[in-house]
Design an enzyme around this catalytic site. Structure first.
Site, PDB file in Angstrom:
ATOM      1  N   GLU A 167      -5.982  72.346  -5.814  1.00  0.00           N
ATOM      2  CA  GLU A 167      -7.236  71.828  -5.241  1.00  0.00           C
ATOM      3  C   GLU A 167      -8.222  71.402  -6.318  1.00  0.00           C
ATOM      4  O   GLU A 167      -9.073  70.559  -6.074  1.00  0.00           O
ATOM      5  CB  GLU A 167      -7.901  72.894  -4.343  1.00  0.00           C
ATOM      6  CG  GLU A 167      -7.321  72.934  -2.955  1.00  0.00           C
ATOM      7  CD  GLU A 167      -8.157  73.754  -1.966  1.00  0.00           C
ATOM      8  OE1 GLU A 167      -9.182  74.339  -2.353  1.00  0.00           O
ATOM      9  OE2 GLU A 167      -7.754  73.814  -0.808  1.00  0.00           O
ATOM     10  N   HIS A 212      19.190  80.726  -8.998  1.00  0.00           N
ATOM     11  CA  HIS A 212      20.388  80.483  -8.193  1.00  0.00           C
ATOM     12  C   HIS A 212      20.101  79.515  -7.056  1.00  0.00           C
ATOM     13  O   HIS A 212      20.897  79.400  -6.113  1.00  0.00           O
ATOM     14  CB  HIS A 212      20.925  81.822  -7.685  1.00  0.00           C
ATOM     15  CG  HIS A 212      21.258  82.738  -8.823  1.00  0.00           C
ATOM     16  ND1 HIS A 212      22.527  82.839  -9.362  1.00  0.00           N
ATOM     17  CD2 HIS A 212      20.466  83.543  -9.585  1.00  0.00           C
ATOM     18  CE1 HIS A 212      22.497  83.682 -10.384  1.00  0.00           C
ATOM     19  NE2 HIS A 212      21.255  84.119 -10.541  1.00  0.00           N
ATOM     20  N   LYS A 238      -8.057  68.058   8.762  1.00  0.00           N
ATOM     21  CA  LYS A 238      -8.955  68.747   9.699  1.00  0.00           C
ATOM     22  C   LYS A 238      -9.551  67.750  10.691  1.00  0.00           C
ATOM     23  O   LYS A 238      -9.630  68.029  11.886  1.00  0.00           O
ATOM     24  CB  LYS A 238     -10.111  69.416   8.938  1.00  0.00           C
ATOM     25  CG  LYS A 238      -9.740  70.596   8.100  1.00  0.00           C
ATOM     26  CD  LYS A 238     -11.015  71.252   7.581  1.00  0.00           C
ATOM     27  CE  LYS A 238     -10.742  72.287   6.528  1.00  0.00           C
ATOM     28  NZ  LYS A 238     -11.928  72.773   5.852  1.00  0.00           N
TER      29      LYS A 238
HETATM   30  O1  PA5 Z   1     -11.198  76.435  -2.155  1.00  0.00           O
HETATM   31  C1  PA5 Z   1     -11.723  76.171  -1.093  1.00  0.00           C
HETATM   32  O2  PA5 Z   1     -12.939  75.992  -0.994  1.00  0.00           O
HETATM   33  C2  PA5 Z   1     -10.916  76.080   0.190  1.00  0.00           C
HETATM   34  O3  PA5 Z   1      -9.564  76.229  -0.030  1.00  0.00           O
HETATM   35  C3  PA5 Z   1     -11.384  77.144   1.162  1.00  0.00           C
HETATM   36  O4  PA5 Z   1     -11.297  78.402   0.560  1.00  0.00           O
HETATM   37  C4  PA5 Z   1     -10.568  77.147   2.471  1.00  0.00           C
HETATM   38  O5  PA5 Z   1     -10.515  75.866   3.009  1.00  0.00           O
HETATM   39  C5  PA5 Z   1     -11.212  78.098   3.479  1.00  0.00           C
HETATM   40  O6  PA5 Z   1     -12.531  77.730   3.702  1.00  0.00           O
HETATM   41  P1  PA5 Z   1     -13.585  78.677   4.382  1.00  0.00           P
HETATM   42  O7  PA5 Z   1     -13.768  79.876   3.542  1.00  0.00           O
HETATM   43  O8  PA5 Z   1     -14.821  77.852   4.459  1.00  0.00           O
HETATM   44  O9  PA5 Z   1     -13.042  79.030   5.755  1.00  0.00           O
END
Ligand code: PA5
Length: 444
Positions: free
Chosen positions: A283, A304, A418
């Site tokens: 990310e 393996h 989303k």
């Molecule tokens: O790194 C990030 O910001 C995302 O991966 C969030 O952690 C993930 O989408 C979950 O989001 P939230 O804590 O708002 O539910």
């Protein structure tokens, strides 16, 4: 301060030499300064840099609630996804008994699998549970739906007052649906600060409460993180700082066409660390049509399955091994009288020794197969060492993303699925997208 982590780059030698790294010093210094001065891209989300210190004031309450959960419940249901899930899970899985795991914390809201959901809802009916719902935005579908379902299930067995005690939220201080529910119902809550992104939140209450409930020493975890933070903040020379060396080496490997990094561990307990690492690096770097794809392998198991590809497949890979120098247990190997299984040549050795030789054998075989590799060595498997590892990777990914020229602290691409999902599910406000998607699905 005991440094528990070291980086060995000897087997990168055909791709990245010490002088290559020294030549990158000016560029690394510039991004490092921009990070520490908070002038870099995404600097509003760099609260993690000082988190090992700033979170300290919350430790007494975290420990008090963890103790209460330990006294009053058999399990904590931890609801969250992505950065609100992976940090705690990686720590608990890393520190737990590798075979038996740690069932004090049970996870929910990290996918939408129907059978798992049915099983979990049945589980909470049978067991004595507390719930920690963790969502920074408070609007993410998976944990929101999980929380919706679990509140309904628990309302059948606990009074509203009892639920007020048993549900703890970890979320934004002011915004989001979860904050609204929390305030309206009077649940106790922890705040995820505005300047802490989800994937950098393991050392915030998001990670610390479940880790403490699982029985691990969060003070030692933070002490490790603080000591690694001290090293990362004070050492500017690329070759003298493991985090800078790792970030710079990755950057140079990427310039040479190595687009996939495999984090390969010889320790089963590190499986979830790799899951956390994949989110942290994926990310943070994978945007603007650039970035190294983070993959993982559990060795020797995957030798393996993936081993053939790693040894002889497309050469777009590099590998980062992850080893633990001292196993907690020594398992001796004894000779047997007739040597029927022809393993007596291992007599008087240990399983740990065999694993270490498997690592050496693999790293050299891969190196000879044109798969450059480096190794992160942890001294042992404990909370203090893990704190060092978490901070090391967080600092390295920030430098690495900035070297690539991206903002390491946002994740705009996560929104695309989303938006489509909300449209397909008929969420109000998504009618136009729903119509457009319906046409695409029909092939119009
Ligand atoms: O790194 C990030 O910001 C995302 O991966 C969030 O952690 C993930 O989408 C979950 O989001 P939230 O804590 O708002 O539910």
């Amino acid at each position: 301060m005991a440094k528990q982590l070291s980086l060995d780059i000897a087997l990168l030698q055909d791709y990245v030499t010490e002088s290559d790294l020294e030549n990158l010093q000016a560029k690394v210094s510039a991004v490092r300064e921009s990070l520490l001065n908070k002038t870099c891209a995404g600097s509003d989300y760099t609260g993690w840099i000082d988190l090992p210190w700033s979170v300290e004031s919350q430790l007494p309450v975290i420990k008090e609630i963890a103790a209460e959960i330990g006294d009053r419940a058999d399990h904590l249901i931890s609801i969250g996804i992505g950065g609100s899930y992976l940090g705690a899970r990686s720590a608990i899985d890393f520190l737990a008994d590798p075979l038996l795991g740690n069932d004090r914390v049970v996870y929910f809201g990290h996918h939408i699998g129907s059978d798992y959901t049915a099983s979990l809802l049945n589980f909470v009916q049978q067991k004595n549970v507390y719930v920690n719902v963790i969502s920074k935005s408070g609007t993410t579908m998976e944990p929101a739906l999980g929380f919706h379902l679990i509140r309904e299930a628990l309302a059948k067995k606990y009074s509203r007052d009892e639920l007020r005690t048993r549900i703890i939220a970890t979320t934004d201080k002011a915004s989001g649906v979860l904050r609204g529910i929390t305030d309206a119902e009077g649940y106790r809550s922890f705040i995820i600060e505005d300047d802490i992104g989800g994937r950098f939140s393991v050392l915030s209450p998001s990670g610390l409460l479940p880790i403490a409930v699982a029985g691990y020493d969060i003070e030692a975890l933070l002490a490790g993180a603080r000591d690694m933070a001290h090293i990362c903040k004070s050492e500017a020379a690329v070759l003298a700082s493991d985090a800078l060396t790792y970030a710079a080496a990755r950057y140079l490997l990427f310039q040479k066409g190595k687009q996939v990094e495999i984090l390969a561990s010889f320790e089963p307990s590190a499986h979830s660390i790799a899951e956390w690492w994949k989110q942290l690096f994926g990310e943070s770097e994978g945007k603007e049509r650039t970035g190294i794809y983070p993959a993982s392998a559990n060795l020797t198991t995957d030798l393996h399955s993936l081993g053939q590809f790693m040894q002889e497949g497309s050469r777009c890979l590099f590998e980062t091994f992850f080893t633990i120098t001292a196993a907690r247990a020594r398992v001796p190997i004894h000779a047997i009288d007739d040597d029927a299984d022809q393993l007596n040549f291992l007599a008087d050795q240990s399983v740990e020794f065999v694993n270490q030789q498997a690592y050496s054998a693999t790293s050299y075989a891969h190196y000879e197969g044109d798969l450059p590799n480096m190794t992160i060595r942890l001294a042992k498997r404990d909370e203090y060492t893990l704190g060092q590892l978490f901070y090391f990777f967080e600092f390295a990914v920030a430098i690495s993303g900035l070297l690539l020229g991206v903002n390491p602290f946002d994740q705009p691409g996560v929104e695309a699925y989303k938006q489509n999902m909300f449209a397909l599910l008929g969420k109000p406000g998504y009618e136009e997208r729903r119509a457009a998607l319906a046409k695409k699905i029909k092939g119009e």
